[in-house]
Design a protein around this motif. Structure first.
Motif, PDB file in Angstrom:
ATOM      1  N   LYS A  89       0.816  -1.215   0.000  1.00  0.00           N
ATOM      2  CA  LYS A  89       0.000   0.000   0.000  1.00  0.00           C
ATOM      3  C   LYS A  89       0.854   1.271   0.000  1.00  0.00           C
ATOM      4  N   GLN A  90       2.181   1.094  -0.020  1.00  0.00           N
ATOM      5  CA  GLN A  90       3.095   2.243   0.031  1.00  0.00           C
ATOM      6  C   GLN A  90       2.785   3.157   1.220  1.00  0.00           C
ATOM      7  N   LEU A  91       2.578   2.517   2.371  1.00  0.00           N
ATOM      8  CA  LEU A  91       2.232   3.249   3.589  1.00  0.00           C
ATOM      9  C   LEU A  91       3.123   2.798   4.725  1.00  0.00           C
ATOM     10  N   THR A  92       3.293   3.674   5.702  1.00  0.00           N
ATOM     11  CA  THR A  92       3.906   3.226   6.958  1.00  0.00           C
ATOM     12  C   THR A  92       2.977   3.629   8.096  1.00  0.00           C
ATOM     13  N   TYR A  93       2.741   2.692   9.022  1.00  0.00           N
ATOM     14  CA  TYR A  93       1.954   3.006  10.213  1.00  0.00           C
ATOM     15  C   TYR A  93       2.898   3.301  11.357  1.00  0.00           C
ATOM     16  N   PHE A  94       2.520   4.282  12.179  1.00  0.00           N
ATOM     17  CA  PHE A  94       3.275   4.587  13.399  1.00  0.00           C
ATOM     18  C   PHE A  94       2.317   4.564  14.579  1.00  0.00           C
ATOM     19  N   THR A  95       2.790   4.083  15.733  1.00  0.00           N
ATOM     20  CA  THR A  95       1.944   4.168  16.937  1.00  0.00           C
ATOM     21  C   THR A  95       2.752   4.800  18.063  1.00  0.00           C
ATOM     22  N   VAL A  96       2.099   5.693  18.814  1.00  0.00           N
ATOM     23  CA  VAL A  96       2.739   6.356  19.954  1.00  0.00           C
ATOM     24  C   VAL A  96       1.729   6.352  21.105  1.00  0.00           C
TER      25      VAL A  96
ATOM     26  N   MET B  68      -2.356   6.562  16.395  1.00  0.00           N
ATOM     27  CA  MET B  68      -1.850   5.902  15.186  1.00  0.00           C
ATOM     28  C   MET B  68      -1.824   6.900  14.047  1.00  0.00           C
ATOM     29  N   VAL B  69      -0.720   6.925  13.333  1.00  0.00           N
ATOM     30  CA  VAL B  69      -0.648   7.746  12.125  1.00  0.00           C
ATOM     31  C   VAL B  69      -0.304   6.827  10.974  1.00  0.00           C
ATOM     32  N   SER B  70      -0.988   7.019   9.863  1.00  0.00           N
ATOM     33  CA  SER B  70      -0.653   6.261   8.678  1.00  0.00           C
ATOM     34  C   SER B  70      -0.120   7.275   7.674  1.00  0.00           C
ATOM     35  N   ALA B  71       1.115   7.091   7.222  1.00  0.00           N
ATOM     36  CA  ALA B  71       1.735   8.067   6.324  1.00  0.00           C
ATOM     37  C   ALA B  71       2.076   7.415   4.994  1.00  0.00           C
ATOM     38  N   SER B  72       1.651   8.041   3.913  1.00  0.00           N
ATOM     39  CA  SER B  72       1.974   7.470   2.601  1.00  0.00           C
ATOM     40  C   SER B  72       3.417   7.802   2.260  1.00  0.00           C
ATOM     41  N   TRP B  73       4.051   6.953   1.491  1.00  0.00           N
ATOM     42  CA  TRP B  73       5.468   7.123   1.210  1.00  0.00           C
ATOM     43  C   TRP B  73       5.768   8.381   0.395  1.00  0.00           C
ATOM     44  N   ASP B  74       4.783   8.840  -0.405  1.00  0.00           N
ATOM     45  CA  ASP B  74       5.033  10.044  -1.195  1.00  0.00           C
ATOM     46  C   ASP B  74       4.865  11.302  -0.341  1.00  0.00           C
ATOM     47  N   GLY B  75       4.538  11.119   0.925  1.00  0.00           N
ATOM     48  CA  GLY B  75       4.441  12.268   1.835  1.00  0.00           C
ATOM     49  C   GLY B  75       3.205  13.110   1.647  1.00  0.00           C
ATOM     50  N   LEU B  76       2.247  12.626   0.851  1.00  0.00           N
ATOM     51  CA  LEU B  76       1.081  13.457   0.565  1.00  0.00           C
ATOM     52  C   LEU B  76      -0.124  13.149   1.438  1.00  0.00           C
ATOM     53  N   ASN B  77      -0.224  11.917   1.895  1.00  0.00           N
ATOM     54  CA  ASN B  77      -1.428  11.544   2.641  1.00  0.00           C
ATOM     55  C   ASN B  77      -1.119  11.073   4.051  1.00  0.00           C
ATOM     56  N   TYR B  78      -1.890  11.631   5.001  1.00  0.00           N
ATOM     57  CA  TYR B  78      -1.743  11.197   6.386  1.00  0.00           C
ATOM     58  C   TYR B  78      -3.132  10.931   6.944  1.00  0.00           C
TER      59      TYR B  78
ATOM     60  N   PHE C 105       3.651  -3.405  16.837  1.00  0.00           N
ATOM     61  CA  PHE C 105       3.180  -4.233  15.729  1.00  0.00           C
ATOM     62  C   PHE C 105       3.858  -5.590  15.801  1.00  0.00           C
ATOM     63  N   CYS C 106       3.085  -6.631  15.436  1.00  0.00           N
ATOM     64  CA  CYS C 106       3.643  -7.968  15.364  1.00  0.00           C
ATOM     65  C   CYS C 106       3.481  -8.455  13.940  1.00  0.00           C
ATOM     66  N   ALA C 107       4.603  -8.658  13.265  1.00  0.00           N
ATOM     67  CA  ALA C 107       4.538  -9.106  11.874  1.00  0.00           C
ATOM     68  C   ALA C 107       4.788 -10.608  11.840  1.00  0.00           C
ATOM     69  N   LEU C 108       3.745 -11.358  11.482  1.00  0.00           N
ATOM     70  CA  LEU C 108       3.851 -12.814  11.367  1.00  0.00           C
ATOM     71  C   LEU C 108       3.785 -13.173   9.895  1.00  0.00           C
ATOM     72  N   PRO C 109       4.227 -14.387   9.547  1.00  0.00           N
ATOM     73  CA  PRO C 109       4.172 -14.762   8.120  1.00  0.00           C
ATOM     74  C   PRO C 109       2.777 -14.607   7.528  1.00  0.00           C
ATOM     75  N   SER C 110       1.753 -14.927   8.305  1.00  0.00           N
ATOM     76  CA  SER C 110       0.405 -14.929   7.741  1.00  0.00           C
ATOM     77  C   SER C 110      -0.304 -13.584   7.856  1.00  0.00           C
ATOM     78  N   ARG C 111       0.042 -12.792   8.825  1.00  0.00           N
ATOM     79  CA  ARG C 111      -0.708 -11.533   9.048  1.00  0.00           C
ATOM     80  C   ARG C 111       0.084 -10.596   9.950  1.00  0.00           C
ATOM     81  N   ASP C 112      -0.330  -9.309   9.922  1.00  0.00           N
ATOM     82  CA  ASP C 112       0.246  -8.312  10.825  1.00  0.00           C
ATOM     83  C   ASP C 112      -0.822  -7.918  11.824  1.00  0.00           C
TER      84      ASP C 112
ATOM     85  N   SER D  34      -3.857  -4.715  12.038  1.00  0.00           N
ATOM     86  CA  SER D  34      -2.727  -3.776  12.042  1.00  0.00           C
ATOM     87  C   SER D  34      -3.107  -2.332  11.770  1.00  0.00           C
ATOM     88  N   ASP D  35      -4.261  -2.080  11.174  1.00  0.00           N
ATOM     89  CA  ASP D  35      -4.649  -0.687  10.959  1.00  0.00           C
ATOM     90  C   ASP D  35      -5.476  -0.149  12.123  1.00  0.00           C
ATOM     91  N   GLY D  36      -5.624  -0.944  13.150  1.00  0.00           N
ATOM     92  CA  GLY D  36      -6.338  -0.490  14.343  1.00  0.00           C
ATOM     93  C   GLY D  36      -7.840  -0.470  14.183  1.00  0.00           C
TER      94      GLY D  36
END
Lengths: 338, 380
Positions: free
Chosen positions: A29-36, A44-54, A78-85, A100-102
């Motif tokens: 999805k070309q996204l990174t999730y952050f949690t604080v 939770m913030v979801s930021a697109s890699w092109d820096g345009l969408n949050y 976040f827990c990244a497992l082979p089958s799911r996050d 993973s998207d909350g």
């Protein structure tokens, strides 16, 4: 080596908790999730890699269907497992597991909390995904809960309770090199500075125990890479041990205050350390199997002025970029290699 | 989080309050005997046996509102009165000072040394009164008993609990701004210089070992700061040198206390809104308040002349102005405590209310005290 990029604003400031930053990279999805974590809320913030969408989302720690109960959150990761996050949130009352998207809570585990408060606090802290389909969570008593995760759905079950630690669990981490050769695939740490190495399975096996220092000093953050444990302590020291034997490879007087966060970029061997002293440091680890030694080289410092750092993580497996959170700071600061 | 945080929070905030009141009493030239009485009355109330028993029980931290109420009561434990604006300012100063001390503690265990600094000063304030000194000593014993066995991780948890309590507070304090320990945006300066904490090495050394344990290499790196070796450890005994200056009295007659209210609106978006939702108080919180109110066995003389008002501002006009211009998000609001439905608790409080001396001869304070109690009983 790195320069500062545009910060991500978050809805609340970060609380002073160990390892207070979660990062999940979603390549498709070309996204990174952050949690604080802020008190009883996960931002939770979801930021697109092109820096345009949050986009932002907030999760509260409370038992489902109970309107008034709130409790302070100790950690979100976040827990990244082979089958799911999945996203795991631990608090004074229990453990919540979300997609993973909350968006949906798929599981809730209540901790046994006494009627009236006792001298020793009760909470869950320390989260790790473990090969192949487990999520482990630590508890203030020193116990470690092992959850069996199905490849989809909410039929998560408590598979085992591991009782090797006698002090509050602070952090835990899986073997992150991706190598199948490593025997130990989980390291757990506690407030006494003790480390345990485990092999996962239907019944987890404890492979080694590395005791803390002579004077009790908490290990607040721990990582496991290519069979090497990297541990950060309240004294500001970082120590590297061979996981299965406990041999001390290296000792670094890394920080002037309590270390709050460590991270490793598994493809490059870069190590990130952050502490209450306002400094984030980048190191390089290299293994020499022939001599069974590990080299540690210091590469870079970043000072986040007047801030006690509580979370620092690489944003990608090479360590091309990293993100930082600090107490009372309402932003996620990002650094990237030019 | 930690269930052992409240005693430290209360004692340190109480200590700061005494420092500030002591300075104001002297700045306003209040007669020595009256000033002494105020200080002694407050100290004896703070360390009242029943109150301490309640305080030292394992429990979660109080809400900000409840704690503020406790300190309101404490500040009025004697013949001194404070207007709303002065009480607000007093509380701001107390909380920002302790937040500063918690943040700057080199290691979490030093929080106990900070507490001992406050205790040492309180002991000095009470030095002419043997009965109060006995209370203070008793409190030292309780602190030593409860906190000296704790590990570094336990103290860090207490510190983290306190930091959550103080989260997002950035009130600017003139004395901090002048000393350059606080920036104009309200955030404290965290130096990357000076001695490292006891038990920590100066950063800069990497040691590599062979698999047989011998040191192979030593490498130095640039730590980005200017650190020096740790000082010797402070004393955790009843008396002794604490080494740290955090928690000692920073006020004197020549260094007045002021706060800046203007300019904080820039940070208002990030200011935590004071929670105005109904707050079902835990039974424990009510118990503590009840103890505090019940413990007010202070000798109040009949005539109105002995009572007096203390102003935290330079003039009455300033005080008036401060009350009007205080930003909404910083107002502590009317303390509207909706008590629980618990019959027993209601009965206890009602009983204690009944024990309050009726028909006291200073009309203004008696009625306002009654009003205060009634405001608290709101919702019962």
């Amino acid at each position: 080596m790195y320069h500062k990029e545009k910060s991500l604003q978050i809805k609340n400031s970060a609380s002073a908790l160990y390892n207070n930053l979660g990062v999940l990279r979603i390549a498709p999805k070309q996204l990174t999730y952050f949690t604080v974590v802020h008190a009883n809320v996960v931002n939770m913030v979801s930021a697109s890699w092109d820096g345009l969408n949050y986009s932002h989302r907030q999760l509260q720690s409370k038992e489902p269907n109970v309107a008034t109960s709130t409790s302070l959150i100790m950690q979100a990761a976040f827990c990244a497992l082979p089958s799911r996050d999945l996203l795991v949130v631990t608090s004074q009352k229990g453990i919540q597991i979300y997609e993973s998207d909350g968006s949906i809570m798929v599981y809730w585990h209540a901790l046994e909390t006494p009627e009236t408060p006792t001298e020793t606090a009760v909470f869950a802290r320390g989260i790790s995904a473990v090969w192949e389909n487990y999520i482990c969570v630590g508890v203030s008593s020193g116990a470690i809960l092992v959850f069996d995760i199905p490849s989809k759905g909410s039929n998560i079950t408590l598979s085992e309770v591991l009782e090797e630690h006698n002090e509050s669990i602070t952090d835990m981490a899986p073997e992150c090199s991706g190598s199948q050769e490593c025997i130990a695939n989980l390291v757990t740490a506690d407030d006494g500075g003790n480390l345990c190495l485990w092999k996962s399975g239907e019944e987890f096996q404890v492979l080694n125990k590395i005791p803390g220092f002579e004077y009790v000093m908490s290990c607040s953050s721990v990582k496991l890479w290519k069979g090497t444990v990297v541990a950060g302590y309240g004294s500001g020291q970082i120590r590297l041990y061979e996981a299965v034997t406990g041999i001390l490879h290296a000792e670094v007087n890394a920080h002037a205050r309590w270390i709050y966060s460590l991270d490793i970029a598994p493809f490059s061997g870069l190590l990130l350390s952050a502490a209450e002293d306002s400094l984030v440091r980048v190191w390089h680890l290299s293994m020499t199997p022939e001599t069974n030694t590990v080299e540690v080289a210091h590469l870079h410092n970043e000072c986040v002025t007047d801030t006690q750092i509580c979370g620092a993580k690489f944003c990608d497996g090479d360590g091309y970029a990293f993100a930082v959170t600090g107490y009372d700071l309402s932003e996620i600061i990002r650094y990237v290699q030019p | 989080m930690s269930s052992r945080t409240l005693p430290l929070l209360f004692i340190n905030l109480g200590g700061e309050m005494l420092y500030i009141l002591d300075q104001r009493l002297r700045a306003q030239n209040i007669p020595a005997d009256k000033a002494k009485k105020v200080m002694n009355d407050i100290i004896t109330t703070m360390f009242h046996k029943k109150f301490l028993e309640e305080l030292f029980k394992p429990q979660e931290l109080y809400s900000k509102k409840t704690l503020r109420t406790v300190f309101d009561r404490l500040a009025h434990a004697s013949i001194m009165r404070l207007n709303q604006a002065s009480m607000d300012k007093l509380y701001d100063l107390m909380t920002m000072a302790f937040k500063y001390q918690v943040l700057l503690c080199p290691r979490p265990k030093d929080l106990l040394l900070v507490s001992f600094n406050h205790m040492d000063a309180i002991k000095d304030f009470a030095r002419e009164s043997p009965s109060i000194l006995a209370q203070v000593d008793e409190t030292y014993q309780q602190l030593i008993e409860m906190y000296t066995p704790l590990s570094s991780g336990d103290f860090q948890l207490i510190r983290q609990t306190l930091l959550i309590f103080f989260q997002d507070m950035h009130i600017r304090v003139s004395i901090f701004l002048k000393d350059k320990v606080q920036n104009s945006n309200g955030r404290f300066v965290l130096p990357t210089t000076g001695p490292v904490p006891h038990g920590t090495q100066v950063p800069g050394l990497i040691r590599i070992f062979s698999c047989t344990g011998e040191e192979l290499t030593r490498l130095q790196f640039n730590n980005g700061g200017n650190y020096t070796g740790a000082l010797r450890e402070g004393s955790f005994d009843l008396c002794g040198e604490r080494i740290t200056k955090l928690g000692t009295n920073m006020y004197s007659v020549s260094r007045p206390v002021e706060t800046h209210m203007s300019g904080t609106s820039k940070n208002s978006a990030q200011h935590k809104k004071v929670n105005s939702a109904p707050n079902p108080l835990a039974k424990e919180e009510l118990n503590l308040l009840a103890m505090l109110m019940g413990g007010l066995e202070v000798d109040k003389p009949g005539n109105t002349d002995s009572g007096f008002r203390v102003n935290l501002f330079a003039t009455d006009e300033e005080e008036e102005e401060a009350l009007l211009s205080r930003p909404d998000e910083l107002s502590y609001g009317i303390i509207n405590i909706q008590a629980t439905q618990d019959q027993q608790t209601n009965a206890e409080l009602a009983k204690i209310m009944g024990e309050f001396p009726q028909g006291e001869d200073h009309p203004s304070s008696a009625s306002s005290k009654g009003d205060d109690l009634l405001a608290m009983m709101d919702g019962l």
